[in-house]
Design an enzyme around this catalytic site. Sequence first.
Site, short mmCIF file in Angstrom:
data_model
loop_
_atom_site.label_atom_id
_atom_site.label_comp_id
_atom_site.label_asym_id
_atom_site.label_seq_id
_atom_site.Cartn_x
_atom_site.Cartn_y
_atom_site.Cartn_z
CD1 TRP A 102 -2.27 -2.24 1.78
CD2 TRP A 102 -3.00 -1.02 0.16
NE1 TRP A 102 -3.34 -3.38 0.85
CE2 TRP A 102 -3.67 -2.06 -0.16
CE3 TRP A 102 -3.46 0.09 -1.39
CZ2 TRP A 102 -5.35 -2.86 -1.37
CZ3 TRP A 102 -4.19 -0.36 -2.11
CH2 TRP A 102 -5.28 -1.62 -2.13
CG ASP A 172 -3.41 4.29 3.89
OD1 ASP A 172 -4.23 4.28 4.54
OD2 ASP A 172 -3.28 3.99 2.84
CE LYS A 196 -8.75 -1.63 4.11
NZ LYS A 196 -8.91 -2.40 3.74
#
Length: 360
Positions: A102, A172, A196
């Site tokens: 990511w 992030d 999530k």
Amino acid sequence: MTRVFNFSAGPAALPEPVLQQAAAEMSDWRGSGMSVMEMSHRGKEFMSILAETKALLIELLNIPANYKVLFMQGGALGQNAILPMNLLRGRNSADYVHTGEWSKKSIEEAGKYCRVRVAATAEASRFTHVPPQGSWDIDPHAAYVHICSNETIGGVEYHWTPDTGDVPLVADMSSNILSKPVDVSRYGLIYAGAQKNIGPAGLTLVIVREDLLGSALPITPQVFDYQHLAANDSMINTPPTYAIYIAGLVFQWIKDQGGLEGMARLNQAKAGLLYDTLDASGFYTSPVAREDRSRMNVPFRLPDPALDAEFLKGAEARGMVQLKGHRVVGGMRASIYNAVPMAAVQALVAYMKEFEAKHG
Ligand code: PMP
């Protein structure tokens, strides 16, 4: 209809009481005669939902008064572009820490808007650890330092907050936000996709320190201009209303579980049980350095990939789904976000022992 134990990396399990409340309120939200999905986003009903959702988030994360909370769209990947557009502030480079898949995507996207310096990388360990602070080479002129606080695919998590001096720290937090207390004042900006630990896909959360606003590049789309969003309370256009409503229910559920301290205790217990099982087995292995193991996403391997399909099939037969690891890492991955109950991890561990006894 029984619910499965859902180990999906995202969209992921939501708290059952939240789903039940949403179902009960589906066609008539609190006497309004409307579903939340049918409400005008500028009507008094939805305005009250937005205000309450925001207030709950500020309370849970103890967000200081000099920060703005923005409800956006475009996902966490959208932020990879939106962030440099908004935060360069006349500077021409930004620092990134490369810890896996990511952060790699963040680095690639930012490169379209500025010079990207990799201030630290875990490449040497194949992204199985967080580079220690001592190895970071931060450019004091960088617009910001970007980290991914939890690499969802690799299962690597920061258990400490980097010190980036006067350079704003940007994180992030898509896959570990609201899983433990966070000192927001240590960050210039935090962002997270909702799917999530927050709620449904389609909502992206941004928490940004006020003094960083106001210097967006002229090419920045209006709906992605943080300053403009902040000035209009995230209501430039239609926000993802239903996702915001569900996020509010999730925030209330977290509060009812003892807030972020309560979540942290539960998450520690769940991850502890799973990692203890992995470490004690001699059959399963965890690829991640112990001190950097994620409490949210737990990748593990069987001794022979030829056993993977049978493991997954047996898990499904026992009501446990989405345990297949990401193709980049292989093996298995159990995502055990806030809403995954301890009972799910207990069931998984019992099955893992059973499988090991048969094949070990
Ligand atoms: N960052 C991290 C850490 C993620 O886990 C994900 C999604 N799995 C993303 C970014 C991308 O998020 P989105 O799909 O919301 O763009």
